[in-house]
Design an enzyme around this catalytic site. Sequence first.
Site, PDB file in Angstrom:
ATOM      1  CG  HIS A  88       8.594 -44.626  -5.945  1.00 30.34           C
ATOM      2  ND1 HIS A  88       8.871 -45.678  -5.115  1.00 30.34           N
ATOM      3  CD2 HIS A  88       8.138 -45.169  -7.098  1.00 30.34           C
ATOM      4  CE1 HIS A  88       8.596 -46.813  -5.742  1.00 30.34           C
ATOM      5  NE2 HIS A  88       8.145 -46.530  -6.932  1.00 30.34           N
ATOM      6  CG  HIS A 120      10.608 -35.782  -8.815  1.00 33.88           C
ATOM      7  ND1 HIS A 120      10.913 -35.864 -10.146  1.00 33.88           N
ATOM      8  CD2 HIS A 120      11.756 -36.072  -8.162  1.00 33.88           C
ATOM      9  CE1 HIS A 120      12.188 -36.199 -10.281  1.00 33.88           C
ATOM     10  NE2 HIS A 120      12.724 -36.331  -9.101  1.00 33.88           N
ATOM     11  CG  HIS A 122      14.582 -36.800  -4.293  1.00 37.31           C
ATOM     12  ND1 HIS A 122      14.466 -38.133  -4.573  1.00 37.31           N
ATOM     13  CD2 HIS A 122      14.595 -36.156  -5.495  1.00 37.31           C
ATOM     14  CE1 HIS A 122      14.423 -38.316  -5.888  1.00 37.31           C
ATOM     15  NE2 HIS A 122      14.506 -37.122  -6.476  1.00 37.31           N
ATOM     16  CD  GLU A 132      17.829 -38.128  -4.998  1.00 41.43           C
ATOM     17  OE1 GLU A 132      17.672 -37.720  -6.159  1.00 41.43           O
ATOM     18  OE2 GLU A 132      17.709 -39.323  -4.663  1.00 41.43           O
ATOM     19  CG  HIS A 145      15.445 -33.673  -8.714  1.00 38.88           C
ATOM     20  ND1 HIS A 145      15.675 -34.981  -8.370  1.00 38.88           N
ATOM     21  CD2 HIS A 145      16.489 -32.949  -8.204  1.00 38.88           C
ATOM     22  CE1 HIS A 145      16.809 -35.053  -7.677  1.00 38.88           C
ATOM     23  NE2 HIS A 145      17.312 -33.840  -7.557  1.00 38.88           N
ATOM     24  CB  THR A 232      18.532 -40.000  -8.135  1.00 33.31           C
ATOM     25  OG1 THR A 232      17.242 -39.391  -8.061  1.00 33.31           O
ATOM     26  CG2 THR A 232      19.567 -38.966  -8.525  1.00 33.31           C
ATOM     27  CB  THR A 233      14.176 -43.212  -9.253  1.00 34.23           C
ATOM     28  OG1 THR A 233      13.875 -42.480 -10.437  1.00 34.23           O
ATOM     29  CG2 THR A 233      13.928 -42.352  -8.030  1.00 34.23           C
TER      30      THR A 233
HETATM   31 ZN   LIG Z   1      14.575 -36.769  -8.471  1.00 31.64          ZN
END
Ligand SMILES: [Zn+2]
Length: 298
Positions: A88, A120, A122, A132, A145, A232-233
């Site tokens: 992911h 991590h 995005h 995001e 993040h 957000t996941t």
């Molecule tokens: Zn995140």
Amino acid sequence: MHFPAFDDFYQRLLFLLPFATNFGIPERSFTYNAPHEWKDTFPQCGGAEQSPIAISRHKVIPIGLPPLHFFRYDEPFDQLLSVHNNGHTVHFSVPTTVFGERPSVTGGLLQDFYEARDVHFHWGSQQSKGSEHLLNGRRYDLEMHIVHRNTKYISDEEARNNTDGLAVLAVLFKVVRTGPTFYQPGLNEIFGSLLHLGDFNSTYAPPVLITLESLLSNLDRGNFYSYKGSLTTPPCSPAVLWHVFAEVLPISYQDLPKFWQLRNRQGRPLLNNFRPLQSQETRQIFHRRPADQQLLWL
Ligand SMILES: [Zn+2]
Ligand SMILES: *[C@@H]1O[C@H](CO)[C@@H](O)[C@H](O)[C@H]1NC(C)=O
Ligand SMILES: *[C@@H]1O[C@H](CO)[C@@H](O)[C@H](O)[C@H]1NC(C)=O
């Protein structure tokens, strides 16, 4: 090429398998092909106070939020990072520093101390930007993040069950096409490790001891937006006090594409791993500026 039936088959199959955990979250499958379906498996994804949102300078409340205070961000970790492609995102668990504890943060909207646990990213694709959060109507190229857990909770699950459980510091990046980009050592090591992380579930240890601070470069840490939101996941727990920095950091046009060559569990390109914008509802977004800039508002 895209085979919807094949995707569907995979999704059904994957729900049945027990997976490795990501930040303590039992990792049942989710995909970015159909984020509106996350709520069918993870009800909180259809609930209130969701993230990400669009942040607009004109709709925020400029108030005297305290600054963020950083602890142990400048201490080197006591071990090499283990950067991992979990299908992911690319992430690493934050180790303890040479003085035996994890970096932590307080201030801003935070009433307690929050310990850094996971970092991590995005991103988008060659065709689309992938931050995001939107800032003043713009989506940026990359979002980092740094996930922190309230030290009064003893597990990730307990933290996710509480509205003050987690604090995420978000940093946006904008691709730059001019000249070489000089990062502090941390970002250099992370971006460099991407070339080793193409395969799903691969891990790489950059051979340099870094500090968490070096991921923030010379970012203006006094200028940030803050609001109450969610992961957000999946499972999208409404447990996150978001702090999104107003300054956008550069990423070289040579480094950004390194994210696009990662592959997911199915061996397909891991692209556009950002969740669609969520409604702000009646939530307030606060803007904290350094004291000297605040004076200009009077
Ligand atoms: Zn995140
Ligand atoms: C978190 O909440 C769920 C659902 O209410 C509950 O089943 C679980 O025991 C809670 N876990 C912790 C550690 O508080
Ligand atoms: C990922 O790799 C680890 C260590 O190599 C292995 O133990 C684990 O089973 C792998 N997980 C998956 C889902 O393939």
